[in-house]
Structures are given as structure tokens and as C-alpha cells.
Design a protein around this motif. Structure first.
Motif, PDB file in Angstrom:
ATOM      1  N   GLN A   1      69.592  26.484 -31.405  1.00  8.62           N
ATOM      2  CA  GLN A   1      69.123  27.755 -31.960  1.00  8.62           C
ATOM      3  C   GLN A   1      67.678  27.654 -32.445  1.00  8.62           C
ATOM      4  OE1 GLN A   1      71.988  30.006 -34.467  1.00  8.62           O
ATOM      5  NE2 GLN A   1      73.421  28.336 -34.036  1.00  8.62           N
ATOM      6  N   VAL A   2      67.298  26.498 -33.004  1.00  5.40           N
ATOM      7  CA  VAL A   2      65.913  26.290 -33.397  1.00  5.40           C
ATOM      8  C   VAL A   2      65.007  26.376 -32.180  1.00  5.40           C
ATOM      9  CG1 VAL A   2      64.263  24.575 -34.242  1.00  5.40           C
ATOM     10  CG2 VAL A   2      66.401  24.957 -35.473  1.00  5.40           C
ATOM     11  N   VAL A   3      65.407  25.693 -31.082  1.00  9.11           N
ATOM     12  CA  VAL A   3      64.605  25.717 -29.858  1.00  9.11           C
ATOM     13  C   VAL A   3      64.533  27.130 -29.300  1.00  9.11           C
ATOM     14  CG1 VAL A   3      64.545  24.955 -27.447  1.00  9.11           C
ATOM     15  CG2 VAL A   3      65.066  23.312 -29.270  1.00  9.11           C
ATOM     16  N   LYS A   4      65.692  27.797 -29.234  1.00  9.74           N
ATOM     17  CA  LYS A   4      65.745  29.136 -28.641  1.00  9.74           C
ATOM     18  C   LYS A   4      64.925  30.152 -29.425  1.00  9.74           C
ATOM     19  CE  LYS A   4      69.516  31.443 -29.262  1.00  9.74           C
ATOM     20  NZ  LYS A   4      70.930  31.890 -29.187  1.00  9.74           N
ATOM     21  N   ASN A   5      65.043  30.128 -30.755  1.00 10.33           N
ATOM     22  CA  ASN A   5      64.419  31.162 -31.579  1.00 10.33           C
ATOM     23  C   ASN A   5      63.004  30.840 -32.025  1.00 10.33           C
ATOM     24  OD1 ASN A   5      66.605  33.295 -32.149  1.00 10.33           O
ATOM     25  ND2 ASN A   5      67.665  31.381 -32.531  1.00 10.33           N
ATOM     26  N   LEU A   6      62.683  29.538 -32.128  1.00 11.04           N
ATOM     27  CA  LEU A   6      61.408  29.183 -32.725  1.00 11.04           C
ATOM     28  C   LEU A   6      60.423  28.561 -31.755  1.00 11.04           C
ATOM     29  CD1 LEU A   6      62.774  27.684 -36.061  1.00 11.04           C
ATOM     30  CD2 LEU A   6      62.268  30.051 -35.491  1.00 11.04           C
ATOM     31  N   ILE A   7      60.934  27.901 -30.699  1.00 16.69           N
ATOM     32  CA  ILE A   7      60.032  27.248 -29.750  1.00 16.69           C
ATOM     33  C   ILE A   7      59.927  28.027 -28.454  1.00 16.69           C
ATOM     34  CG2 ILE A   7      59.631  25.140 -28.415  1.00 16.69           C
ATOM     35  CD1 ILE A   7      60.967  23.573 -30.657  1.00 16.69           C
ATOM     36  N   LEU A   8      61.035  28.603 -28.015  1.00 18.24           N
ATOM     37  CA  LEU A   8      61.024  29.353 -26.756  1.00 18.24           C
ATOM     38  C   LEU A   8      61.014  30.852 -27.006  1.00 18.24           C
ATOM     39  CD1 LEU A   8      63.675  27.312 -24.734  1.00 18.24           C
ATOM     40  CD2 LEU A   8      61.201  27.084 -24.694  1.00 18.24           C
ATOM     41  N   THR A   9      60.441  31.253 -28.107  1.00 17.28           N
ATOM     42  CA  THR A   9      60.491  32.660 -28.525  1.00 17.28           C
ATOM     43  C   THR A   9      60.025  33.609 -27.443  1.00 17.28           C
ATOM     44  OG1 THR A   9      60.129  31.977 -30.798  1.00 17.28           O
ATOM     45  CG2 THR A   9      59.715  34.285 -30.280  1.00 17.28           C
ATOM     46  N   ASN A  10      58.961  33.241 -26.723  1.00 15.53           N
ATOM     47  CA  ASN A  10      58.370  34.145 -25.733  1.00 15.53           C
ATOM     48  C   ASN A  10      58.828  33.850 -24.311  1.00 15.53           C
ATOM     49  OD1 ASN A  10      56.815  35.493 -27.692  1.00 15.53           O
ATOM     50  ND2 ASN A  10      55.343  33.808 -27.684  1.00 15.53           N
ATOM     51  N   ASP A  11      59.751  32.902 -24.147  1.00 11.95           N
ATOM     52  CA  ASP A  11      60.220  32.530 -22.812  1.00 11.95           C
ATOM     53  C   ASP A  11      61.404  33.398 -22.436  1.00 11.95           C
ATOM     54  OD1 ASP A  11      61.065  31.379 -20.488  1.00 11.95           O
ATOM     55  OD2 ASP A  11      60.981  29.311 -21.225  1.00 11.95           O
ATOM     56  N   LYS A  12      61.225  34.282 -21.445  1.00 12.59           N
ATOM     57  CA  LYS A  12      62.278  35.218 -21.055  1.00 12.59           C
ATOM     58  C   LYS A  12      62.787  34.955 -19.633  1.00 12.59           C
ATOM     59  CE  LYS A  12      61.706  37.472 -24.908  1.00 12.59           C
ATOM     60  NZ  LYS A  12      62.711  37.386 -25.988  1.00 12.59           N
ATOM     61  N   THR A  13      62.551  33.762 -19.080  1.00 11.32           N
ATOM     62  CA  THR A  13      62.926  33.490 -17.687  1.00 11.32           C
ATOM     63  C   THR A  13      64.419  33.222 -17.564  1.00 11.32           C
ATOM     64  OG1 THR A  13      62.545  31.114 -17.906  1.00 11.32           O
ATOM     65  CG2 THR A  13      60.657  32.469 -17.311  1.00 11.32           C
TER      66      THR A  13
ATOM     67  N   SER B   1      65.962  22.303 -42.049  1.00  9.99           N
ATOM     68  CA  SER B   1      65.001  23.023 -42.894  1.00  9.99           C
ATOM     69  C   SER B   1      64.307  24.120 -42.106  1.00  9.99           C
ATOM     70  CB  SER B   1      63.970  22.040 -43.452  1.00  9.99           C
ATOM     71  OG  SER B   1      62.993  22.717 -44.200  1.00  9.99           O
ATOM     72  N   MET B   2      63.897  23.811 -40.872  1.00  4.96           N
ATOM     73  CA  MET B   2      63.245  24.806 -40.034  1.00  4.96           C
ATOM     74  C   MET B   2      64.196  25.968 -39.750  1.00  4.96           C
ATOM     75  SD  MET B   2      61.405  24.246 -36.326  1.00  4.96           S
ATOM     76  CE  MET B   2      60.453  22.880 -36.956  1.00  4.96           C
ATOM     77  N   TYR B   3      65.443  25.626 -39.482  1.00  4.01           N
ATOM     78  CA  TYR B   3      66.441  26.636 -39.177  1.00  4.01           C
ATOM     79  C   TYR B   3      66.663  27.577 -40.362  1.00  4.01           C
ATOM     80  CZ  TYR B   3      71.057  28.506 -37.864  1.00  4.01           C
ATOM     81  OH  TYR B   3      72.112  29.328 -37.558  1.00  4.01           O
ATOM     82  N   LEU B   4      66.892  27.020 -41.535  1.00  2.92           N
ATOM     83  CA  LEU B   4      67.197  27.833 -42.705  1.00  2.92           C
ATOM     84  C   LEU B   4      65.994  28.637 -43.179  1.00  2.92           C
ATOM     85  CD1 LEU B   4      69.420  25.365 -44.768  1.00  2.92           C
ATOM     86  CD2 LEU B   4      70.161  27.327 -43.410  1.00  2.92           C
ATOM     87  N   ASN B   5      64.804  28.149 -42.925  1.00  2.00           N
ATOM     88  CA  ASN B   5      63.599  28.840 -43.385  1.00  2.00           C
ATOM     89  C   ASN B   5      63.155  29.950 -42.455  1.00  2.00           C
ATOM     90  OD1 ASN B   5      62.282  27.938 -45.948  1.00  2.00           O
ATOM     91  ND2 ASN B   5      62.592  25.937 -45.029  1.00  2.00           N
ATOM     92  N   GLU B   6      63.614  29.942 -41.202  1.00  2.00           N
ATOM     93  CA  GLU B   6      63.015  30.864 -40.239  1.00  2.00           C
ATOM     94  C   GLU B   6      63.994  31.730 -39.461  1.00  2.00           C
ATOM     95  OE1 GLU B   6      59.704  29.452 -38.025  1.00  2.00           O
ATOM     96  OE2 GLU B   6      59.376  27.744 -39.340  1.00  2.00           O
ATOM     97  N   MET B   7      65.285  31.539 -39.658  1.00  2.00           N
ATOM     98  CA  MET B   7      66.235  32.383 -38.934  1.00  2.00           C
ATOM     99  C   MET B   7      66.265  33.790 -39.531  1.00  2.00           C
ATOM    100  SD  MET B   7      67.459  30.789 -36.377  1.00  2.00           S
ATOM    101  CE  MET B   7      68.968  31.651 -35.929  1.00  2.00           C
ATOM    102  N   PRO B   8      66.511  34.806 -38.701  1.00  2.00           N
ATOM    103  CA  PRO B   8      66.520  36.198 -39.191  1.00  2.00           C
ATOM    104  C   PRO B   8      67.799  36.528 -39.951  1.00  2.00           C
ATOM    105  CG  PRO B   8      67.023  36.128 -36.844  1.00  2.00           C
ATOM    106  CD  PRO B   8      66.679  34.721 -37.236  1.00  2.00           C
TER     107      PRO B   8
END
Length: 750
Positions: free
Chosen positions: A146-158, A183-190
Motif C-alpha cells: 500500500q505504501v508503494v501503491k499510494n506513495l511511490i506509484l501515485t502517478n502510475d496508471k498503466t 511510519s510512512m504509511y500512518l503519516n500519509e494514508m488518506p
């Protein structure tokens, strides 16, 4: 329908394979399949090699937008969150409640600390369910995924995003610790709408930090992560949210993260969510004032995305009371006095901190242009400007006991002295009650806000010098003397309530100015201080002069003829200095009062400048000021003003000491030596007998000389303690002032 399509597709594929077998045989088919496999594997290897995984440094240093938050003076009450699209506050993992961490892991990824970033069995299970049901809704994403999907690949729609997500999740495990990923997950998930991260969610939902939530609240936060919009506590699926919260608690209990007692308590706890947007905007006019300051100093981008923590000087308890009083009295003043709006400012004179700012009765009331901040608008201050002029006169050498005549007076030199109108370029002001009181001390004239002596003292003090003093004390909008003339002392200039309240703070603080400020501190998102309040006190007025003004404005006996002895401005158990003001056109009513620890300025009127009822400010604005002041005084020490030193000049002219019936009284002993000055009481009725005597000491005979005159007969206005003028008529005002006094003395049989 989907099942039928799948069966038809399978049958078509089978027929195709059977046809190839009859044409080429199994051997050729197998060779072809192996070749295709190797080719596909090669292409996949080449494709995998193009995957870019950020370095740990790159991930940790990436720019994440954090919204600026504005707090009250405690640093705990959120007044406003300045954001552009997202509201986020990032906090270290050790400042997040362990309940939140355990709840999240229990419901989202039980094996988080032991998996390799992905869970192959969970992925296979989800794939089988997707194929057999043809719904393709199973996720099986770990927290790392989920960290990768939401925070690193945010603009990747392929279409290959899922495969890339798996590979990057494995790689991410190698460069970041599990704690860093969590920490990244809890701080940045919607968490729904503009809210991102558990700290922001805790503030918006529960009014507390992420470190302070209880078990049930933590369970709600973990429940929201799966579908923030569907499970929104403000939507129509609150029941579904409650059910998922209970599921989270059950999983935590099964995982031995909470005890039986904690589980039962949390299941039965009724958690209250704050009203939506409850923290969106408090103390609106003050917040907008702060935002304007921050924008000018740090820029719009930093303001909206820099994650600033701004602790202000605002006392939110007092602010809330002021807003309540403003609303209550504006409603009644509208009906009684045609005054639809009002405003408050409270400032600590010892620091300059703005503790209250109410710019209108209601920021959101469009009918009165409520968003307009009256406290910073330039309005005419009426008689609240008088203390600055009197202070300048004291600097020049005049005293609170100096006598001026409150009599009809023409102040325009080229107009006839008997013309007591203000027409055709002439100027002859009256008083609020259309009465004239004869000789008055400056103490009485200021305390009772009498106009004619005020205009005279402005002439004696000097218009430009009075403006200069007011400017030094904090009023920045006056400009040059030629703009006003003698009308300045009656409020002819335009000033702001904020500036006026701040300038009165100089009187409260015994001549020391602390410029007003709304800021205690500003920190960036890394908790580095960008600025902290540092006092810059400046002595702009002599201590004794400030004490004289405070002594007069707090003298309940001196002001009693105007207000009465038990008025709204009188506090039996507190010493409070007060000055009111009403403009001649009744468009503005003011009152500013202070103790050594607080200054409160209040205004009433109409934003569109329409006139109120023709009533003095004591009726219109004093009651609301008193209502608020009652609360304010509970928050500050009970301090008294220091009394000014008694006049010590043995050669002080009688007119400066309160003697208006003659310019000088000489007392001679039998030896011919002077023994002092006689101070007869001020009394406008008894005639002066130049042959009368009074024994100050035995064998002494006082003799009067000079008779009754205006002050310009006795003093040089620029040097009142110096020699008497040899030719008083050389002063442009002398003829008119003298005529007015002569008329008064004649009418009183003097």
C-alpha cells in the motif's frame, strides 16, 4: 452472464489448440511454446531491469506537502488549518499511540513485521477467488504494498502497475526498516476528504493528538483505512463504520494486543466525532490577519504546503467570550441605536500580544459584510484621540491642574470673535451636551471629554507634535498636520481600533511601547523555529507623563459629571482607566479601557458608515465593553496605577496650578520677602476683589494682580513655564480666546 462468456472463450481456445495439434503435432507445439517462454522471460528480465526504485535517502527526503496549522497561545487549540487539497501533519512513529499501530497491523497486515513485503499465499488465494468468482475485487495488499501503491506509484496508471507494485515492494523492504515503512504509511494514508495521516485525522475527528487516542478511537482510525469515503463518520454508513471498528477490536483481541477488559470497554464505548469542519475556522478575523502576515513573510507556497506550526498570542477563551458579547450586543444595538456591527481588540501591553480580535459581530454574516475586519479599518476615533494630545501638552510643561475655559470660542483667527458658528470656514465647536462649563482643569476636561478645552490644548501642544507623539506610540495612519488642523483632537483623523488599542498600551505600560504582534512562534515541519516572539520595548513617553494620563482616566470623581459615580466604566474593586469617543456625525462609537496588564478597545457602528442614533458612546458601546471587561479582569492581576509625583516647581505659574482668577498672587512678609503662592479654590461665581487679603502666614499680606484672562495672557504656548508673554496679542488665537473669556466673566458678574 460472465460465466457463459468464460465457457465460450475456453471452448474456443480448446478448439484452436486441437487444430494446431492436427497440423503440427505435439513436438513442434512444445518447441514453439518453450521458445516463446524464453522470449517472454527475456523480455520480462529486460522490463524488470528498467524498474526504478528510489534510494532510502530519496524516499525520506521527498517533498510531502504538509498544511500550516495556526494555534492559540496554548499551542493546543487549532484555530485553522491552511491547506491546498490535503491536510497533513507528520509526526514520528514514537509520537503515535501504540493502539493505532496495533489496530492497523491487526486489520491490515498481521504478518507485517515478518513478511517480505508481499504475502504470496494471500496473493494466490486472492487470484483464485477472483478467477472463480470473476469479480476481481480481492486485494491482498500488505502495508508495504500500500505504501508503494499510494506513495511511490501515485502517478502510475498503466496495466502492469500491480506487477510493478509487487517487485517494488520487495525492493523497498531492502532499503527501509519496517518501522520506517509503517511510519510512512500512518503519516500519509488518506482518511477521507482532505485529511491525510493519523495525526491530522486524530485532530479533526477527536480534537486530540495521535499519541492521545484511546483503544476505541484507534480502532475507528484503522477501520477507516480500507475505504475512507464509504466509512466516513459524516456519511450515511456510520453503521458500517461501527461494524468494521468492532472487527478491528476483535482482531486486536485475537492477536493479544488488548486485554479482555480493554476489548469490552472499547466495544461499549460511545465515541463522539467532532462536527465536520469543527476545527476548520476559529477566531476568523484574527486567523485571516495571521495568514496575511505569514503570506507576506514566507510566501504562499510555504504557507499552504510547508507544514508550519504557528502558535499565536490569541487567548481563545477570551476570544470566544468576546465573540459572544459582540453578537449579543450588536443585535440589541441594532434595534436601539441603529448600530448593526461592533468589534473588539484586547492586547497585553507588557508584550504587545493580541489576545482577542473580533472584527465584526459575525464573520459569516454577509448582510453586514461580516468578513470585513473593522479592527484594522481606518475610522474616526472621536474623543478617544484626546489623551495623546493631553500627553503632548504635559510634555510641553502644562499640568493636569492647568485651567482652560470651556466657553463658546471661535478658533479661526480671521473670523469675528463673536461668531460662534462653524460656517464659511469658521470653526467654533460645542460639547456633546451643548453646555459650557467655564474654567476647568485639564484633569476635569479630559476625564469628562469636554471639547472646547481639548481644542485649546491641541493648539497649545501643537498639532504636528501631537501627531508625532501618537505616531511614536503606534498610530501609523495620521500623516501631516495640515490635513486636520484643530479638529484632530476631536477625532478628525482616521485610525484603526488595533492601532489605537496598541497605542493606549503605552499609557498602561508607563510609557513603554511593545508593538502589537499576533505571533508567539513559527516552526517548520521539522520543528525548527523560524521565528519566536522577542520583545522590543521602547520608551516613547516619559513615565511620569504616562502616569498622569492613567491617573486622570481612572479618576472616577473627575469623570463623575459625565458618567455618574456608579457607571459602566467604574469598577469598585479595580482601578481601570477609560476613555470613550463618539464622532460628531455619530458614525462611530469607541471605548478603550486598560489596566497595567490588559488593554481592551471596542467599537460600534455600521460598516457602510450610516449614522447611528444621536447618543453618546457611553450608552452605545460602554455596556458591551463592560460585559467583556468583566471576563477579562478575571484573567489578569489586580494591579493599580502608580500615582504621578506631585508638582515640585516652586515657580510654577498660578494658571498652571489651578488658579484662574488672577495671574499671580504675591505674598509679602513684614520683611518684604515672598513666602509662597496662594491657591484659592476654583469657583466660577465669586467676584474678584483686588483689595482682598488672605493670611497665608501671620503678618503677611497677599495682593492679586492681573484679573481674569485666557491662558494665552499668562503663558507663551511654546514655553508655558518660561517668562510671561510681553505682548499676548501677538498670538493669533489670543484675541478670540480673550473675547470668549471676557464674555463669560461679564455674564458671571466678574
Amino acid at each position: 452472464m460472465r460465466t457463459k462468456k468464460f465457457i465460450f472463450s475456453f471452448q474456443a481456445t480448446y478448439r484452436g489448440i486441437k487444430k494446431l495439434y492436427r497440423r503440427h503435432g505435439w513436438k513442434k507445439i512444445a518447441v514453439f511454446a518453450v521458445a516463446c517462454g524464453f522470449m517472454l522471460a527475456g523480455l520480462l528480465l529486460i522490463w524488470f531491469s528498467t524498474f526504478q526504485i528510489p534510494t532510502l535517502d530519496a524516499i525520506q527526503s521527498r517533498q510531502t506537502s504538509q498544511s500550516t496549522k495556526i494555534y492559540d497561545n496554548t499551542g493546543k487549540i487549532l484555530l485553522y488549518d491552511v491547506f491546498q487539497g490535503k491536510k497533513r501533519t507528520e509526526v514520528p512513529l514514537d509520537q503515535i499511540s501504540p493502539y493505532i499501530k496495533e489496530a492497523t497491523i491487526s486489520i491490515e497486515n498481521k504478518n507485517f513485521y515478518t513478511d517480505g513485503g508481499i504475502e504470496p499465499l494471500a496473493i494466490l488465494r486472492a487470484l483464485v477467488i477472483d478467477i472463480t468468482t470473476l469479480h476481481f475485487t480481492q486485494g491482498a495488499s500488505t502495508i508495504t504494498q500500500q505504501v508503494v501503491k499510494n506513495l511511490i506509484l501515485t502517478n502510475d496508471k498503466t496495466a502492469t502497475r500491480k506487477l510493478k507494485e509487487l517487485i517494488l515492494s520487495i525492493k523497498l523492504q531492502k532499503i527501509m526498516s519496517k518501522d520506517d515503512i509503517l511510519s510512512m504509511y500512518l503519516n500519509e494514508m488518506p482518511f477521507g476528504g482532505p485529511v491525510y495521516g493519523v495525526e491530522q485525522a486524530s485532530e479533526d475527528f477527536f480534537g486530540k493528538t495521535a499519541n492521545d487516542v484511546d483503544v476505541a478511537q484507534a480502532a475507528y482510525l484503522a477501520a477507516l483505512l480500507q475505504a475512507p469515503s464509504r466509512y466516513s463518520p459524516y456519511g450515511s454508513h456510520r453503521g458500517a463504520l461501527d461494524s468494521r471498528k468492532n472487527l478491528v477490536l476483535k482482531e486486536m483481541h485475537n492477536d493479544n494486543k488488548i486485554s479482555d477488559n480493554q476489548y469490552n470497554t472499547a466495544i461499549n464505548e460511545k465515541v463522539e466525532f467532532l462536527p465536520k469542519n469543527a476545527n476548520s475556522l476559529k477566531a476568523a478575523h484574527f486567523v485571516m490577519f495571521v495568514i496575511d502576515y505569514l503570506q507576506q513573510k514566507y510566501g504562499q507556497d510555504v504557507l499552504e504546503q510547508g507544514g508550519l506550526k504557528v502558535v499565536t498570542t490569541l487567548n481563545y477563551d477570551l476570544q470566544a467570550k468576546a465573540e459572544s458579547v459582540a453578537k449579543q450586543y450588536a443585535d440589541s444595538n441594532k434595534k436601539t441605536f441603529n448600530a448593526s456591527n461592533d468589534a473588539f481588540v484586547a492586547i497585553d501591553p507588557k508584550t504587545g500580544g493580541i489576545e482577542t480580535m473580533v472584527g465584526s459581530r459575525d464573520y459569516f454574516d454577509k448582510t453586514i459584510d461580516g468578513q470585513f475586519n473593522v479592527t484594522t479599518a481606518h475610522r474616526q476615533p472621536g474623543s478617544t484621540f484626546k489623551p495623546f494630545v493631553y500627553a503632548e501638552s504635559f510634555i510641553k510643561g502644562y499640568t493636569p491642574e492647568t485651567v482652560l475655559f470651556d466657553v463658546p470660542t471661535q478658533f479661526t483667527a480671521h473670523c469675528a470673535p463673536e461668531d460662534t458658528t462653524s460656517k464659511n470656514g469658521c470653526y467654533s465647536p460645542g460639547n456633546y451636551d451643548d453646555k459650557f462649563r467655564g474654567p476647568m482643569t485639564l484633569r476635569e476636561a479630559l476625564a469628562q471629554s469636554i471639547n472646547v478645552p481639548a481644542v485649546k490644548i491641541l493648539y497649545l501642544a501643537g498639532v504636528q507634535d501631537s501627531i508625532n507623539l501618537a505616531t511614536n506610540m503606534g498610530i501609523q495612519s495620521l500623516g501631516k498636520a495640515t490635513t486636520y488642523g484643530l479638529t484632530l483632537v476631536l477625532g478628525g483623523g482616521e485610525v484603526s481600533l488595533l492601532d489605537m488599542t496598541s497605542a493606549y498600551g503605552v499609557f498602561a505600560n508607563e510609557g513603554i511601547r511593545n508593538p502589537y504582534t499576533p505571533i508567539i512562534s513559527v516552526q517548520d515541519k521539522n520543528s525548527i523555529f523560524l521565528e519566536q516572539a522577542v520583545s522590543h520595548p521602547t520608551q516613547v513617553l516619559d513615565t511620569e507623563i504616562a502616569r498622569k494620563i492613567s491617573d486622570i482616566l481612572s479618576d472616577n470623581i473627575a469623570r463623575a459629571p459625565l458618567y455618574g459615580t456608579n457607571s459602566a466604566v467604574y469598577f469598585p474593586d479595580r482601578q481601570v482607566a477609560v476613555k470613550t469617543g463618539t464622532t460628531n456625525n455619530y458614525k462611530d462609537a469607541w471605548i478603550i479601557g486598560y489596566t497595567p496588564s490588559i488593554v481592551v478597545g471596542t467599537w460600534a457602528g455600521n460598516n457602510d458608515n450610516t449614522a447611528m442614533s444621536h447618543k453618546v458612546s457611553g450608552l452605545i458601546v460602554a455596556p458591551m465593553w463592560r460585559a467583556f471587561m468583566n471576563d477579562v479582569l478575571k484573567t489578569v492581576p489586580n494591579e493599580s496605577f502608580t500615582k504621578p509625583l506631585p508638582e515640585s516647581d516652586p515657580n510654577l505659574k498660578p494658571i498652571l496650578k489651578g488658579e484662574w482668577r488672577s495671574g499671580q498672587i504675591n505674598q509679602q512678609t513684614t520683611s518684604g520677602e515672598p513666602v509662597g503662592i496662594l491657591d484659592p479654590p476654583i469657583n466660577p461665581t465669586p467676584p474678584i476683589d483686588s483689595s482682598s487679603t488672605s493670611s497665608a502666614t501671620q503678618n503677611s499680606t497677599p495682593t492679586y494682580s492681573g484679573g481674569v484672562h485666557s491662558i494665552l495672557y499668562w503663558v507663551n504656548k511654546n514655553d508655558p513655564r518660561g517668562p510671561a508673554p510681553t505682548n499676548p496679542a501677538s498670538d493669533s488665537q489670543f484675541t478670540n480666546w480673550e473675547y470668549a473669556v471676557r464674555q463669560w466673566t461679564t455674564s458671571h458678574g466678574l
